[in-house]
Design an enzyme around this catalytic site. Structure first.
Site, PDB file in Angstrom:
ATOM      1  N   TYR A 153       2.767   6.255  11.910  1.00 57.49           N
ATOM      2  CA  TYR A 153       2.762   4.661  11.901  1.00 57.49           C
ATOM      3  C   TYR A 153       3.973   3.912  11.373  1.00 57.49           C
ATOM      4  O   TYR A 153       4.363   2.965  11.589  1.00 57.49           O
ATOM      5  CB  TYR A 153       1.628   3.918  12.250  1.00 57.49           C
ATOM      6  CG  TYR A 153       0.947   4.001  11.105  1.00 57.49           C
ATOM      7  CD1 TYR A 153       1.237   3.409   9.781  1.00 57.49           C
ATOM      8  CD2 TYR A 153      -0.326   4.952  10.753  1.00 57.49           C
ATOM      9  CE1 TYR A 153       0.479   3.264   8.859  1.00 57.49           C
ATOM     10  CE2 TYR A 153      -0.907   5.067   9.819  1.00 57.49           C
ATOM     11  CZ  TYR A 153      -0.624   4.143   8.531  1.00 57.49           C
ATOM     12  OH  TYR A 153      -1.261   4.285   7.515  1.00 57.49           O
TER      13      TYR A 153
ATOM     14  N   ARG B  28       0.883  -1.094   0.076  1.00 57.93           N
ATOM     15  CA  ARG B  28       0.032  -0.114   0.106  1.00 57.93           C
ATOM     16  C   ARG B  28       0.925   1.108  -0.033  1.00 57.93           C
ATOM     17  O   ARG B  28       1.440   1.626   1.019  1.00 57.93           O
ATOM     18  CB  ARG B  28      -0.930  -0.006   1.221  1.00 57.93           C
ATOM     19  CG  ARG B  28      -2.063   0.807   1.218  1.00 57.93           C
ATOM     20  CD  ARG B  28      -2.767   0.851   2.553  1.00 57.93           C
ATOM     21  NE  ARG B  28      -2.094   2.088   3.211  1.00 57.93           N
ATOM     22  CZ  ARG B  28      -1.667   1.925   4.559  1.00 57.93           C
ATOM     23  NH1 ARG B  28      -2.555   1.115   5.466  1.00 57.93           N
ATOM     24  NH2 ARG B  28      -1.148   3.165   5.237  1.00 57.93           N
TER      25      ARG B  28
ATOM     26  N   HIS C 181      -3.887   4.869   4.094  1.00 60.43           N
ATOM     27  CA  HIS C 181      -4.749   4.181   4.189  1.00 60.43           C
ATOM     28  C   HIS C 181      -6.164   4.384   3.269  1.00 60.43           C
ATOM     29  O   HIS C 181      -6.644   3.889   2.566  1.00 60.43           O
ATOM     30  CB  HIS C 181      -5.438   3.834   5.544  1.00 60.43           C
ATOM     31  CG  HIS C 181      -6.593   2.945   5.705  1.00 60.43           C
ATOM     32  ND1 HIS C 181      -6.457   1.645   5.443  1.00 60.43           N
ATOM     33  CD2 HIS C 181      -7.767   3.272   6.271  1.00 60.43           C
ATOM     34  CE1 HIS C 181      -7.846   1.273   5.645  1.00 60.43           C
ATOM     35  NE2 HIS C 181      -8.627   2.162   6.339  1.00 60.43           N
TER      36      HIS C 181
HETATM   37  C1  LIG Z   1     -15.208  -5.049  11.095  1.00 62.78           C
HETATM   38  C2  LIG Z   1     -14.586  -4.011  11.032  1.00 62.78           C
HETATM   39  N1  LIG Z   1     -13.566  -3.565  11.834  1.00 62.78           N
HETATM   40  C3  LIG Z   1     -12.746  -2.683  11.690  1.00 62.78           C
HETATM   41  C4  LIG Z   1     -12.774  -1.784  10.392  1.00 62.78           C
HETATM   42  C5  LIG Z   1     -11.823  -0.549  10.375  1.00 62.78           C
HETATM   43  N2  LIG Z   1     -11.029  -0.648   9.312  1.00 62.78           N
HETATM   44  C6  LIG Z   1     -11.350  -0.180   7.960  1.00 62.78           C
HETATM   45  S1  LIG Z   1     -10.019  -0.705   6.996  1.00 62.78           S
HETATM   46  C7  LIG Z   1      -9.090  -1.712   8.460  1.00 62.78           C
HETATM   47  C8  LIG Z   1      -7.880  -2.086   7.903  1.00 62.78           C
HETATM   48  C9  LIG Z   1      -8.122  -3.120   6.828  1.00 62.78           C
HETATM   49  O1  LIG Z   1      -6.872  -3.938   6.629  1.00 62.78           O
HETATM   50  P1  LIG Z   1      -6.670  -4.847   5.238  1.00 62.78           P
HETATM   51  O2  LIG Z   1      -7.791  -5.916   5.315  1.00 62.78           O
HETATM   52  O3  LIG Z   1      -5.258  -5.337   5.294  1.00 62.78           O
HETATM   53  O4  LIG Z   1      -7.058  -3.937   4.203  1.00 62.78           O
HETATM   54  P2  LIG Z   1      -6.342  -2.938   3.518  1.00 62.78           P
HETATM   55  O5  LIG Z   1      -7.227  -1.751   3.952  1.00 62.78           O
HETATM   56  O6  LIG Z   1      -4.966  -2.955   3.567  1.00 62.78           O
HETATM   57  O7  LIG Z   1      -6.786  -3.007   1.844  1.00 62.78           O
HETATM   58  C10 LIG Z   1      -9.914  -1.759   9.533  1.00 62.78           C
HETATM   59  C11 LIG Z   1      -9.381  -1.853  10.781  1.00 62.78           C
HETATM   60  C12 LIG Z   1     -13.925  -2.037   9.799  1.00 62.78           C
HETATM   61  N3  LIG Z   1     -14.092  -1.465   8.560  1.00 62.78           N
HETATM   62  N4  LIG Z   1     -14.640  -3.322   9.804  1.00 62.78           N
END
Ligand SMILES: Cc1ncc(C[n+]2csc(CCOP(=O)(O)OP(=O)(O)O)c2C)c(N)n1
Ligand SMILES: Cc1ncc(C[n+]2csc(CCOP(=O)(O)OP(=O)(O)O)c2C)c(N)n1
Ligand SMILES: [Mg+2]
Ligand SMILES: [Mg+2]
Lengths: 343, 337, 337, 343
Positions: free
Chosen positions: A259, A246, A250
């Site tokens: 971070y 990435r 985010h």
């Molecule tokens: C059930 C839930 N918990 C927490 C979140 C908050 N949240 C949004 S994106 C994220 C990180 C996701 O990481 P990843 O699965 O690696 O996907 P990326 O963002 O790297 O594409 C979090 C914790 C959420 N959207 N849904």
């Protein structure tokens, strides 16, 4: 530990014979370029206040585009919020995607013919849906395959596990594409899991697991193509881990400086997928600066038109927020609807 | 590697709610070695709202840390820590992401003490940001307090200001029972208020009259208290004095304070932003209608989110969340009755 | 391998509720190739309550089958099937095991139509056994209807007899919206009733007056309707005629029928076996207190499970679930008011 | 595919040098016999209406007892409903266990010194608790290890996955003991998962996975002992799969004839763990019919005393059902308490 499939080196050299025809390589590059253009322009729109919070995908174009190109139009794509690149590659109109990220209702009703489930927020909850759509296809003999995305972080949720197991048990025609982009917001993959080779989980479920260089379009496309073929042949699901990065925050609301060490970004940028693919094509004599310029001109025009169309979408009415709760409007919603209409 | 100790704990400072919460967590960590703070992105990053900012640096990565992305795991793991004598304080980023953890809440968090006749208890705190009004993405504006309130054994606290948040959170962390602590996103940074620097605890289970009046009682909590106060200010200009009760602790519910107010005013409007049907406002309205029946001069009205999901559509989402105008419309109707 | 076709669909038969449900599922499978029936142990075994007995033999293992042991997976998978045009009918063995699936319910089942403006819909049915009274093990007697009722977009149906169960279930399977269908364990085999053999559908969203009276309205659903009828029979012996309204569909709620009855009688007692606080009775009481305020002669009372988990302690569990005596005590108080 | 650890053949022959001393072998057999006696007598009590629904563990004694014997008294045991054998081996008084299955409140408050979490119903939800208890131990330097049980069916739940991942990430001192007993009520392991070697999942989490003959007490004890040692040494969790068989119905309410061919039961009985262990001991000259008789007499006396103690437990008061909801009685419970007291 699973080996990583790769066809093209970071400098664009082919490491072995490529499994794709020259036209496909060009098509793949063009699709990635289109995605990158969308991402860049979307960020600009967001800064202008013309989109809401937008999750960038910069750096993940090969993973998303490569996987999506392995689908037929009648196959289903099940994205996370980050898969704008995948979605537009599988046919979601740019205008719809923009309206989605503008949180305009017209962007949430994907066109009838587009086989893309809506972007969604609650992590990993879409994976059981993907299995259901896939199983419905095999029960009815539809012949469709489902490509379901999830992130490295998303693999930690219970729903990811339940979906993988259901898919294996029902031999559902679904390909799980984990984009291991190194981060779940601020949490690096090493703190998300102890074994960071996500493809290693496949064996436990009794399905093939493949790790692929997620910045190598050729490798992703070919690996997913094979997984799709297996699924279509009734041989069940595959877990594909695309190792990517990435490069961006985010979302447009995030500040990665809080971070991670952004000074290492340059090195990461060198591994990004577009330059690699362009170098490959250039080396083959299949791409040039002129082609690039022409393509960009097209993409600009396409995007401009999409923005114009999006801007023309009529403002939703206040009472629309209580529509579509049930198929028919029920008394409670009717009352609310009337109150909202009166204002 | 520990950073410097926080500044001396005296005096007051003007803090936002998120700062007050941060201070409460900091002081709880400093005071009680059993306290642990964890959740998604609470460590290095300091939380998506910065509620845990600086805590890992000050108290160490053994006590303030990130978990994997799994809310059922987070709450279930917190149950285990609590069973073993720790005082876990988990953060769930948004209340809409509590849903995967509801099994742990309903099956264990609220049940452990009862089923083991007090042998095992689960003194834990789960903090989550809730509610709308700030254009968050889909499902980031949910208000699931009624679901938690229907889990006997669980306490539910919803602070309405920085100073209240600090004292209630410190009390929640000390409480022998599990507490769900819902923080209105809208309030995180919108206002500042004098917050005493030293640690202090505010009793759970007490509603408060935050504005006195005689014409009608507005009952609310969290982000809706401010909306009710706005409405009351407008009404006052027209010479109508509304009483505003901040429920603050939904469970255990302070029926005495709420009924006391309604018995005095004879009228009540209950306000929350969750959907109306089976929302916590139904419980409040039912209690008022039962307990203050003979003093009621008008039906108890509810001003709530509509019976629809909180809309993910930015330009119209403000029509979902009650505002002073909607509250005043209900007040007017009740006063005419 | 398909077993013989079921007997001709004419006449009536005395069936238990579980038999009536079995018949409904059988007829739905026969009538609509999109219908699938699945869940834990529903295949060869025919379900822990035998609701799916014989269905796999008759309709094939492709349409009636076991899933892995994972309720979130079951409901999420059902969402996917429904999105793709099937009519999934999932069984969750006990309503207390719906909790792991609440994320799917709250995040998706009730939201899909709304968020996609009708582009995608999730016409599915989830059946689950609920409620106490038969000495089931811990957490097998839960009544979580209020949690489901607070998920806009979801319909909640709770039948109170064999004939109603059959017609409502067939209607639920045909319904374009997702329906949670809660079956009172206590009623599964306790009584039989004439059930027409042919398929028939009973409209969702309609409450029914199941006994007429003028003194007070008892409002209940599922397993509590029988308890209310018992109470009404006792009261009748004392010359007091109680009206009993069977809500049947909790969401969408038929306010008109309930208010109509209370406007007539002037008094209401709401009965359910779930815990009181934030139970669905609060919603019913709040609506009555608001909508029938000027006709009410007494406060709306609630007779419910206590604010504690359903006790896993066999010899005392019957003190939790409302019975006719408790209903009558509330009636007496309301009549004196 | 993971190989299966085994020390003792079905006929009681030692297949290689045994890792346990003779006294331990005898101790292990005695503990299994005690468990079996409990199970048999519990079923009788249930038939007499003196216990509620009871989940039998017949056939799983080696898995439960062997694993529990690998613990120190200050270690924690986290059972499912089926682990009566494990619980009484780790110190739960028989009287408490009986009162538990009688659904009498006195059976739900395990004695303070017994480090056994209560039996529970919702499948797999105890596993995150086990990780929390384990992690609390390492944070506070308690030195305890947690042994957490789950069934083959239970591994399908999201909580199982989340707990395994948390344990690995936090390097928590916990041993996950999956009893793969072939069935989840009526669903055979082959329909629960595509790869029925559950130990194969461990690699994905980055923890060791061991498959052991769950009917071989020696093998289970030794494998779990090693896993406990690893955990205690700070090396993190282990996933142990004990392959066994549920010889009995799911519970006393179940009729397995509805879903499995009970005519094959004889063959299964031959693989059951007690006979094997007794044959081993007899072959070593460490056990005899006289020993067996004496042991049974002791067990009968112990069980009779437990029943008597259980029968003497005073009936709970109606108002007790609203006690212990909160630490202090709150107004709503107080009102209920008074109403219940008035009757
Ligand atoms: C059930 C839930 N918990 C927490 C979140 C908050 N949240 C949004 S994106 C994220 C990180 C996701 O990481 P990843 O699965 O690696 O996907 P990326 O963002 O790297 O594409 C979090 C914790 C959420 N959207 N849904
Ligand atoms: C969440 C949840 N879903 C369903 C059930 C009903 N149920 C009780 S035991 C069981 C099967 C468990 O199988 P397994 O995990 O293999 O353990 P075993 O019974 O074989 O010991 C099921 C489905 C439950 N108790 N909890
Ligand atoms: Mg990621
Ligand atoms: Mg099993």
């Amino acid at each position: 530990m699973t080996a990583t499939v790769r066809y093209v080196a970071e400098d664009g050299r082919a490491l072995r014979e490529l499994p794709l025809a020259r036209e496909d390589l060009v098509r793949g590059y063009r699709a990635m370029r289109r995605a990158r253009h969308f991402d860049e322009r979307a960020v600009t729109l967001q800064r202008q206040g013309r989109l809401g919070v937008y999750p960038l995908f910069r750096g993940q174009e090969a993973a998303q585009v490569g996987a999506s190109l392995a689908l037929e139009p009648h196959d289903w794509l099940v994205p996370t919020y980050r898969e704008s690149a995948a979605a537009i590659t599988h046919g979601l109109p740019l205008e719809t995607a923009l309206l989605y990220w503008r949180s305009h209702p017209a962007g949430w009703s994907f066109p009838e013919h587009v086989r893309v489930l809506p972007f969604y927020v609650p992590i990993a909850t879409q994976l059981p849906h993907a299995v259901g759509v896939a199983h419905a296809g095999s029960l009815r003999g539809e012949g469709w395959v489902v490509l379901a995305f999830v992130g490295d972080g998303g693999t930690s949720e219970g729903d990811a596990h339940e979906a993988l197991n259901f898919a294996a048990v029902f031999s559902a025609p679904v390909v799980f594409l984990v984009q291991n982009n190194g981060w779940a917001i601020s949490v690096p993959t090493e703190r998300q899991m102890r074994n960071t080779v996500i493809a290693d989980r496949a064996a436990g479920y009794g399905m093939p697991g493949v790790r692929v260089d997620g910045n190598d379009l050729v490798a992703v496309w070919d690996v997913v193509r094979q997984a799709v073929a297996r699924a279509r042949a009734g041989e069940g699901p595959t877990l594909v881990e695309a190792v990517t990065y990435r490069l961006a925050p985010h979302t447009t609301s995030d500040d990665p400086g809080r971070y991670r060490d952004e000074s290492a970004a340059g090195e990461r940028e060198r591994a990004e997928p577009l330059a690699r693919m362009r170098a490959l094509l250039a080396g083959m004599g299949a791409w040039s600066d002129e082609y690039e310029e022409a393509l960009l001109a097209d993409l600009r025009a396409e995007f401009d038109a999409a923005v114009a169309a999006a801007d023309a979408a009529p403002e939703p009415a206040p009472e629309s927020i209580v529509e579509h709760v049930y198929a028919g409007m029920q008394p409670d919603q009717r009352r609310a609807w009337e109150a909202l209409r009166e204002g | 590697m520990r950073a410097e100790a926080p500044a001396a704990e005296t005096g007051v400072a003007q803090l936002t709610m998120v700062q007050a919460i941060n201070q409460a967590l900091d002081q709880a960590l400093a005071a009680d070695p059993r306290v642990l703070v964890f959740g998604e992105d609470v460590g290095v990053m300091g939380g998506v709202f910065r509620a845990t900012d600086g805590l890992q640096a000050r108290h160490g990565a053994e006590r303030v840390y990130d978990t994997p992305l799994a809310e059922s795991g987070i709450v279930g793991y917190a149950v285990g820590l609590a069973l073993a004598g720790m005082r876990p304080v988990a953060e769930v980023q948004f209340a809409g992401f509590l849903y995967p953890a509801l099994d742990q809440v309903l099956s264990h968090v609220g049940r452990y003490r009862h089923r083991t006749r007090g042998r095992f208890t689960t003194p834990l705190v789960v903090r989550a940001a809730y509610g709308g009004g700030v254009h968050t993405p889909e499902q980031h504006a949910d208000s699931p307090e009624a679901l938690l309130a229907h889990a006997p054994g669980v306490k539910v606290v919803v602070p309405s200001s920085p100073a209240r948040a600090k004292g209630l959170l410190l009390a929640a962390i000390d409480d022998p029972d599990p507490v769900f602590f819902l923080e209105a996103i809208k309030l995180y940074r919108s206002t500042r208020e004098d917050v005493p620097a030293e640690p202090y605890r505010l009793e759970l289970g007490r509603a408060r009259v935050v504005r006195e009046g005689d014409a009608l009682t507005l009952v609310a909590y969290g982000g809706m208290v401010e909306v009710c106060l706005q409405a009351a200010a407008v009404a006052a200009r027209e010479g109508v004095e509304l009483e505003v009760v901040d429920v603050e602790t939904l469970v255990p519910f302070d029926e005495a304070t709420v009924l006391g107010s309604v018995r005095k005013t004879g009228r009540a409007v209950v306000v929350h932003e969750a959907a109306r049907t089976a929302g916590f406002g139904a419980e409040i309205a039912a209690r008022i209608a039962e307990g203050a029946f003979f003093d009621l001069l008008a039906p108890v009205a509810r001003v709530t989110g509509w019976d629809a999901p909180y809309p993910p559509f930015t330009s119209v989402e403000h029509h979902y969340r009650p505002d002073a105008a909607r509250v005043l419309a209900a007040v007017r109707e009740a006063l005419l009755a």
